[in-house]
Motif scaffolding. Structure first.
Motif, mmCIF file in Angstrom:
data_model
loop_
_atom_site.group_PDB
_atom_site.id
_atom_site.type_symbol
_atom_site.label_atom_id
_atom_site.label_comp_id
_atom_site.label_asym_id
_atom_site.label_seq_id
_atom_site.Cartn_x
_atom_site.Cartn_y
_atom_site.Cartn_z
ATOM 1 N N PHE A 19 0.832 -1.207 0.000
ATOM 2 C CA PHE A 19 0.000 0.000 0.000
ATOM 3 C C PHE A 19 0.866 1.257 0.000
ATOM 4 O O PHE A 19 2.030 1.250 0.394
ATOM 5 N N ILE A 20 0.261 2.336 -0.480
ATOM 6 C CA ILE A 20 0.809 3.687 -0.372
ATOM 7 C C ILE A 20 -0.323 4.556 0.152
ATOM 8 O O ILE A 20 -1.494 4.359 -0.213
ATOM 9 N N ALA A 21 -0.011 5.497 1.037
ATOM 10 C CA ALA A 21 -1.057 6.322 1.650
ATOM 11 C C ALA A 21 -0.517 7.723 1.888
ATOM 12 O O ALA A 21 0.690 7.927 2.022
ATOM 13 N N GLY A 62 5.422 10.158 -4.778
ATOM 14 C CA GLY A 62 6.035 9.049 -5.499
ATOM 15 C C GLY A 62 5.065 8.073 -6.114
ATOM 16 O O GLY A 62 5.455 6.958 -6.489
ATOM 17 N N ALA A 63 3.780 8.457 -6.243
ATOM 18 C CA ALA A 63 2.814 7.558 -6.865
ATOM 19 C C ALA A 63 3.170 7.289 -8.320
ATOM 20 O O ALA A 63 2.887 6.205 -8.846
ATOM 21 N N VAL A 70 -2.172 -4.212 -4.571
ATOM 22 C CA VAL A 70 -1.639 -2.912 -4.141
ATOM 23 C C VAL A 70 -2.791 -1.940 -3.900
ATOM 24 O O VAL A 70 -3.649 -1.754 -4.767
ATOM 25 N N PHE A 71 -2.790 -1.322 -2.715
ATOM 26 C CA PHE A 71 -3.810 -0.343 -2.350
ATOM 27 C C PHE A 71 -3.222 1.065 -2.411
ATOM 28 O O PHE A 71 -2.142 1.325 -1.875
ATOM 29 N N VAL A 124 4.826 1.228 0.763
ATOM 30 C CA VAL A 124 5.717 1.739 -0.274
ATOM 31 C C VAL A 124 5.513 3.247 -0.394
ATOM 32 O O VAL A 124 4.439 3.706 -0.770
ATOM 33 N N PHE A 125 6.570 4.016 -0.075
ATOM 34 C CA PHE A 125 6.477 5.475 -0.052
ATOM 35 C C PHE A 125 7.712 6.071 -0.745
ATOM 36 O O PHE A 125 8.581 6.669 -0.084
#
Length: 618
Positions: free
Chosen positions: A255-257, A266-267, A292-293, A432-433
């Motif tokens: 996930f990325i938030a 970084g999307a 992946v969210f 993941v950032f």
């Protein structure tokens, strides 16, 4: 880490200088001013909220927070009471009278800077601290896809601020920086940025921390991971109904938030890396699936009907299975009481068979599982959806990487994914950032204290902090992508290799890595980081010497990090016998506990003496 005082500090006039011995802490008042006191906008709210208890333990009734008045926040987050301190009571009764001296006030960001500027202009007898968590212009420039860090010394600051119509805010920010007695920021990378954007070198770098909850049972966080992972699996069963041809026990949740800042967060590079990861997993015929969210709030007008239908179908199937199981169990129980082996051909009647056939028919689906859970208002121009269309990640059966955009913050009251953010993070395998602009980075820090590995970059404060204090961050589940000295394509390739290597780990390797990640949480605990801040508040004029520190590489990790990873994808139940032989969790944990005691403690000072400008004084 202390930095040299800038000329702007020494040239300020208006307040008399004092010796540290004249400032007994019991006579000091500490005021902290920010727009995000009880008012959640971004990461500063988390900074203040999480360190409030530690600071209050140090300062007691002499610690005060000042923020904007919003009635709905007052009702839910503030307990009204009368001030204990006489001076504060008199100040509240008559704001134009001063009832106390040597007050220390910390101001966060430009919104709170007005109070600092006026305090200095009126020569109030208070010591002022200004903390910037990001520069206004830096955030705007990075959002415009400018090669920011390679041109820091080349920007015409006034011109850039004027073109972006933020000149008035920029002037308040810069004035606050230069009026403050002490200027601080949260990371070395932001200190470099502030020196160029605001024309003053920060005096002190104070990393952000968190309240770390330690469980009495050593592996309780692993149990929480398993429990919340099961709830995410339930959501995935509904979302991918009709296309659930992959093994959920061999599925990894990434996930990325954060704020919907497509490039800054970084999307963009993450999606490109996912496309390459999908190719690698398909070429190597891996049986691992990656879901992946993207948890990034955007403008929507409601839940996606197809997504809601998926959860309804899942719940219906669950109810039917339980109903049939109850009937099956009763018939089996009655047969055993009679001393008979039940006839398996007759244990289910025709009605049961019909119900199950109807349930199977209801799972048939002509369309692909949706890539977003909501109806997006700007669907055609949305950066994430546009990139998904370009790279072709549409959740087809052949894709080993599945993508779900959840354009709303998580909530336990949601009818779709009823989980709080903390529960969701604990249930995932990797955060993941890969941010391009991240002055600190609370999202990977939160992953760390929950024992969840994460990807960060050397352009984030958190990533730089970990590089400085951990000898081998990857071994502890902190993957740091180089976005400062590599080209975007090389950075994307590095991120892809990190993700692919993570997918190749066995279940046992992931468990070991989570144990190591969770042990890093002490580095981020306010009980340790708070010492630096308290020292900075009271003894700015003292040059404390900190002991050198770096978290060592775990002894069970071979000299090359790649040596601990298997050469090809395996099923999650395969265990690496060699690593089991090397790995002794209790020994590693004990060494880490000993190492964590030294990073931020000030150099030893003889009893009854203080160290001023490198010399001891009685």
């Amino acid at each position: 880490m202390l930095r040299g005082r800038s000329l702007s500090v020494t040239s300020l006039s208006g307040l008399p200088q004092w010796e540290v011995e004249e400032l007994p802490i019991e006579d000091l008042l500490l005021f902290e001013v920010a727009w995000e006191v009880t008012n959640k906008v971004g990461g500063i709210y988390t900074v203040i909220q999480t360190k409030a208890k530690t600071t209050a333990d140090e300062w007691g009734d002499n610690y005060f927070l000042i923020g904007p008045y919003f009635e709905h926040n007052m009702k839910t987050q503030v307990e009204q009471c009368e001030p204990v301190n006489d001076a504060v009571r008199r100040a509240m009764d008559s704001m134009n009278k001063h009832g106390c001296q040597h007050v220390i006030a910390q101001f966060h960001e430009w919104q709170a800077g007005t109070g600092l500027i006026l305090s200095r202009a009126r020569k109030l007898p208070i010591a002022t601290i200004f903390t910037t968590h990001a520069t206004l212009l830096g955030r705007y420039l990075c959002a415009a896809n400018i090669d920011f860090y390679n041109h820091l010394d080349k920007f015409n600051i006034d011109k850039e601020a004027g073109e972006r119509q933020i000149y008035h805010r920029y002037c308040m920010e810069r004035a606050s920086v230069h009026c403050a007695h002490v200027f601080t920021t949260v990371s070395e990378i932001t200190a470099i940025e502030a020196e160029h954007m605001l024309k003053r070198k920060p005096d002190v770098v104070t990393p952000n921390g968190l309240n770390v909850k330690k469980f009495s049972a050593v592996h309780e966080f692993q149990n929480l991971h398993a429990m919340y992972k099961a709830r995410i699996q339930d959501f995935v069963r509904g979302h991918f109904y009709g296309h659930l041809d992959f093994d959920l026990e061999k599925t990894l949740f990434l996930f990325i938030a954060g704020r919907y800042e497509f490039s800054n967060k970084g999307a963009d590079i993450f999606l490109e890396a996912l496309s390459r990861l999908n190719f690698l997993l398909r070429v190597h015929k891996s049986d691992v699936t990656v879901v992946v969210f993207f948890i990034m709030p955007a403008k929507t007008n409601n839940f996606n009907v197809e997504t809601l239908k998926g959860q309804a179908v899942r719940k219906q199937l669950w109810d039917i299975a339980h109903s049939v199981k109850e009937k099956f169990g009763k018939k089996l129980y009655d047969a055993l009481l009679r001393g008979e082996i039940p006839d398996m051909d007759n244990i289910l009647d025709r009605d049961d068979i019909t119900i199950m056939k109807r349930a199977i028919f209801s799972t048939q689906r002509q369309s692909l599982p949706p890539v977003t859970t909501h109806n997006m208002i700007d669907d055609s121009t949305d950066p994430i959806l546009s990139t998904i269309r370009r790279i072709g990640l549409f959740n087809s059966r052949t894709d080993r990487v599945k993508v779900i955009l959840h354009p709303e913050f998580l909530s336990s009251t949601s009818p779709l994914l009823p989980m709080d953010y903390e529960e969701f993070v604990r249930g995932c395998h990797l955060g993941v950032f890969p941010s391009y602009y991240e002055p600190w980075g609370y999202t990977p820090a939160e992953c760390t204290v929950m024992g969840i590995p994460s990807v960060t970059t050397n352009l984030s404060g958190f990533g730089c902090f970990m590089q400085e204090h951990v000898a081998d961050p990857t071994a502890y589940g902190i993957y740091i992508v180089d976005r400062r000295f590599r080209s975007p394509d090389d950075s994307c390739n590095q991120l892809t290799q990190f993700l692919y290597g993570f997918c190749k780990q066995s279940r046992r390797q992931r468990i070991i890595q989570r144990n190591r990640t969770e042990r890093l949480s002490d580095l981020l605990d306010w009980r340790y980081l708070g010492r630096v801040i308290v020292i900075m508040f009271v003894t700015y004029f003292c040059l404390w010497q900190t002991e050198g520190f770096k978290y060592p590489r775990p002894s069970s990790v071979p000299p090359s990090p790649s040596g601990s990873q298997v050469s090809s994808p395996q099923s999650s139940d395969v265990e690496d016998e060699e690593e089991d032989a090397r790995y002794n969790e209790e020994e590693e944990a004990e060494r880490d506990r000993l190492n964590i005691k030294s990073p931020f403690s000030p150099g030893r000072v003889p009893r009854g003496k203080k160290k001023l400008h490198g010399e001891y004084k009685n």
